[in-house]
Design an enzyme around this catalytic site. Structure first.
Site, short mmCIF file in Angstrom:
data_model
loop_
_atom_site.label_atom_id
_atom_site.label_comp_id
_atom_site.label_asym_id
_atom_site.label_seq_id
_atom_site.Cartn_x
_atom_site.Cartn_y
_atom_site.Cartn_z
N ASP A 57 66.27 -22.01 23.02
CA ASP A 57 67.36 -21.89 23.99
C ASP A 57 68.73 -22.08 23.33
OD1 ASP A 57 65.96 -21.31 26.37
OD2 ASP A 57 65.21 -23.36 26.41
N PHE A 93 56.36 -15.50 30.46
CA PHE A 93 55.49 -16.67 30.33
C PHE A 93 56.33 -17.88 30.73
CE2 PHE A 93 51.38 -16.15 28.04
CZ PHE A 93 51.35 -14.78 28.01
N LYS A 108 60.97 -19.11 38.14
CA LYS A 108 61.28 -18.16 37.05
C LYS A 108 60.99 -16.73 37.46
CE LYS A 108 61.15 -21.31 33.20
NZ LYS A 108 60.40 -22.07 32.24
N ASN A 142 60.04 -24.14 16.93
CA ASN A 142 59.09 -24.77 17.85
C ASN A 142 57.67 -24.53 17.35
OD1 ASN A 142 58.05 -22.23 19.13
ND2 ASN A 142 60.23 -22.03 19.64
N LYS A 144 64.28 -14.49 37.20
CA LYS A 144 64.31 -13.51 36.09
C LYS A 144 63.82 -12.12 36.52
CE LYS A 144 64.05 -17.14 32.60
NZ LYS A 144 63.86 -17.46 31.19
N LYS A 198 72.91 -25.38 1.12
CA LYS A 198 72.11 -26.51 1.62
C LYS A 198 73.01 -27.72 1.89
CE LYS A 198 68.31 -29.51 0.38
NZ LYS A 198 67.45 -30.01 -0.68
O1 PMT Z 1 52.29 -18.88 20.32
P1 PMT Z 1 51.18 -19.82 20.71
O2 PMT Z 1 51.00 -20.95 19.75
O3 PMT Z 1 49.89 -19.09 20.99
O4 PMT Z 1 51.61 -20.53 22.09
C1 PMT Z 1 51.69 -19.77 23.26
C2 PMT Z 1 52.93 -20.16 24.12
C3 PMT Z 1 52.77 -21.58 24.62
C4 PMT Z 1 54.21 -20.05 23.27
C5 PMT Z 1 52.98 -19.12 25.30
O5 PMT Z 1 51.79 -19.22 26.04
C6 PMT Z 1 54.18 -19.37 26.20
O6 PMT Z 1 54.14 -20.15 27.12
N1 PMT Z 1 55.29 -18.65 25.91
C7 PMT Z 1 56.60 -18.84 26.58
C8 PMT Z 1 57.27 -20.03 26.01
C9 PMT Z 1 58.64 -20.28 26.64
O7 PMT Z 1 59.62 -20.12 25.95
O8 PMT Z 1 58.62 -20.59 27.90
P2 PMT Z 1 59.96 -20.91 28.78
O9 PMT Z 1 59.41 -21.46 30.03
O10 PMT Z 1 60.92 -21.74 28.00
O11 PMT Z 1 60.62 -19.51 28.99
C10 PMT Z 1 60.30 -18.67 30.10
C11 PMT Z 1 60.30 -17.22 29.68
O12 PMT Z 1 61.61 -16.84 29.26
C12 PMT Z 1 59.39 -16.89 28.53
O13 PMT Z 1 58.78 -15.64 28.78
C13 PMT Z 1 60.32 -16.79 27.34
O14 PMT Z 1 59.84 -15.86 26.37
C14 PMT Z 1 61.60 -16.31 27.97
N2 PMT Z 1 62.83 -16.78 27.29
C15 PMT Z 1 63.11 -18.09 27.19
C16 PMT Z 1 64.30 -18.50 26.61
C17 PMT Z 1 65.19 -17.55 26.11
N3 PMT Z 1 66.31 -17.89 25.53
N4 PMT Z 1 64.89 -16.25 26.22
C18 PMT Z 1 63.73 -15.86 26.81
O15 PMT Z 1 63.46 -14.64 26.90
#
Ligand code: PMT
Length: 400
Positions: A278, A323, A337, A209, A341, A288
């Site tokens: 995810d 986040f 969330k 990503n 969580k 490859k």
């Molecule tokens: O890295 P940058 O370019 O500075 O960009 C910053 C950012 C946009 C990545 C950051 O600000 C941000 O939003 N990070 C969380 C991105 C994310 O995966 O969001 P989500 O809404 O999909 O997930 C929610 C939370 O679960 C997040 O804290 C994530 O780390 C966590 N997660 C998600 C999926 C997964 N399989 N495991 C997780 O722990």
């Protein structure tokens, strides 16, 4: 920030000693009271008169030059310093301090100070990468000394590699950070994840990503400036590791989960700023994938662990921060969330907005607390948002 601050600049004998003159000049222009201590080797490369003129204060080189004042100078500079910066820091001065050797004015004063000490190493790449030097740096970091990473570029020995003295504005920025912290997280262990995970399809392709890691690094840096012991679990090797932060690099979600779990039990605060994939391919091709072999390609994906959810389930004393990267209905999804969580705090950003989210230096965010209270913030640099997030964490921890 620098106005009336007492800054001691230690100059050791590297060829970059002349660049320290620019640093001293800038500090003085910003209103700092600058005192320079040079090693004898440094004084062979640049005359102390230069630093005397630029700082407006006497420069100390020889411990015994003015024996009647020695005690006063060596202890008083150590005590008066708001910040001590060693620039350039040679392998020799790093080695001396790491091994408790105090045999000249610079090493003696470093040993006697309780101020924060920032080393700015600059040397030949092989010297910098020498395990003895790296071991000394690691030892000093664990003792609470701060280090900047040298830059990669052309070196005085006419080679290209890691070891260049960093740009002055980078050093000034790090110094500003070190001066600005209030030690709000002194003694706390903070675990931060940053960047975007990469799930291999084959040896040359991956699912990833656009996360640059900037947001996570900004939070890690802000926590370190507040005195926390910070471990950063990062997917991005390109960003400089913030001063005072210990970085561990991972590639994919499963590796990140393993490292986060390893440090979680012992930490006080865990912050998941990483963008975790995810899904991952069910199988990773060992060679490859050749386009000649398949007209169309179907990659089966399976769910990755939700790392944050796992941390929320086994939370005991930790303050857990997530986040949320959303493109619509940000607050509602964010609130869900927090509950799902088991979070203490969540930083929700609308990644569809200009100047927010992935791979930019600014962000626009809302903080949602455990009780679903919301605070909204305007667009600001990720570094400033990092400071706000850390400030709010400290505020909430102090209420516990
Ligand atoms: O890295 P940058 O370019 O500075 O960009 C910053 C950012 C946009 C990545 C950051 O600000 C941000 O939003 N990070 C969380 C991105 C994310 O995966 O969001 P989500 O809404 O999909 O997930 C929610 C939370 O679960 C997040 O804290 C994530 O780390 C966590 N997660 C998600 C999926 C997964 N399989 N495991 C997780 O722990």
């Amino acid at each position: 920030m620098f106005q009336n601050k007492h800054i001691v600049v230690g100059i050791s004998g590297g060829i970059a000693a002349f660049k320290a003159a620019g640093l001293v000049s800038q500090l003085r222009q910003h209103g700092a009271d600058v005192h320079c201590i040079m090693t004898e080797h440094a004084a062979k490369l640049v005359t102390p008169i230069t630093f005397g003129e630029l700082s407006g204060n006497d420069v100390i080189v020889d411990m015994f030059a003015n024996i009647s004042k020695w005690d006063v100078e060596h202890i008083s500079l150590a005590q008066m310093a708001d910040l001590f910066v060693i620039a350039p820091a040679t392998a020799n001065i790093i080695g001396k301090v790491a091994n408790g050797i105090a045999d000249d004015m610079l090493s003696t004063t470093i040993m006697a100070t309780k101020a924060k000490v920032l080393f700015v190493p600059a040397m030949n790449t092989n010297m910098y990468e020498n395990p003895i030097v790296q071991g000394n740096i690691e030892k000093l970091k664990t003792l609470g000394y701060f280090f900047m990473e040298p830059e990669i570029g052309h070196l005085a020995c006419n080679t290209v590699g890691k070891g260049r003295f960093p740009e002055l504005d980078m050093i000034m920025e790090e110094m500003e950070y070190l001066l600005s912290g209030n030690q709000l997280l002194q003694g706390k262990k903070v675990l931060v994840s940053a960047g975007g995970t990469k799930e291999n399809i084959d040896p040359v392709r991956y699912i990833g990503n656009r996360s640059s890691g900037k947001m996570g690094y900004a939070v890690a840096r802000a926590a370190a400036m507040e005195g926390a012991n910070v471990t950063l679990v990062s997917c991005n090797r390109e960003l400089p590791v913030p001063v005072g932060v210990h970085a561990i690099y991972v590639k994919n979600a499963c590796d990140m989960e393993k490292v986060m779990n390893e440090f979680y039990e012992d930490c006080d605060v865990a912050i998941m700023a990483a963008a975790v994939s995810d899904y991952r391919p069910v199988t990773e091709a060992m060679k490859k994938i050749k386009k000649e072999d398949c007209e169309t390609l179907t990659i089966n994906l399976e769910l990755n662990p939700d790392i944050l959810m796992g941390l929320g389930k086994k939370k005991t004393h930790q303050f857990l921060v997530g986040f949320a990267a959303e493109t619509n209905d940000v607050l509602n999804y964010g609130k869900r969330k927090v509950e799902k969580k088991n979070l203490d705090m969540l930083v929700a950003n609308d990644v569809a907005m200009d100047g927010a989210g992935f791979n930019v230096s600014t962000n626009i965010a809302s903080i949602i607390y455990k009780d679903l209270r919301v605070e909204q913030y305007p667009k600001m640099s990720k570094n400033d948002l990092g400071k706000i997030i850390v400030g709010k964490i400290a505020e909430n921890l102090s209420k516990r």
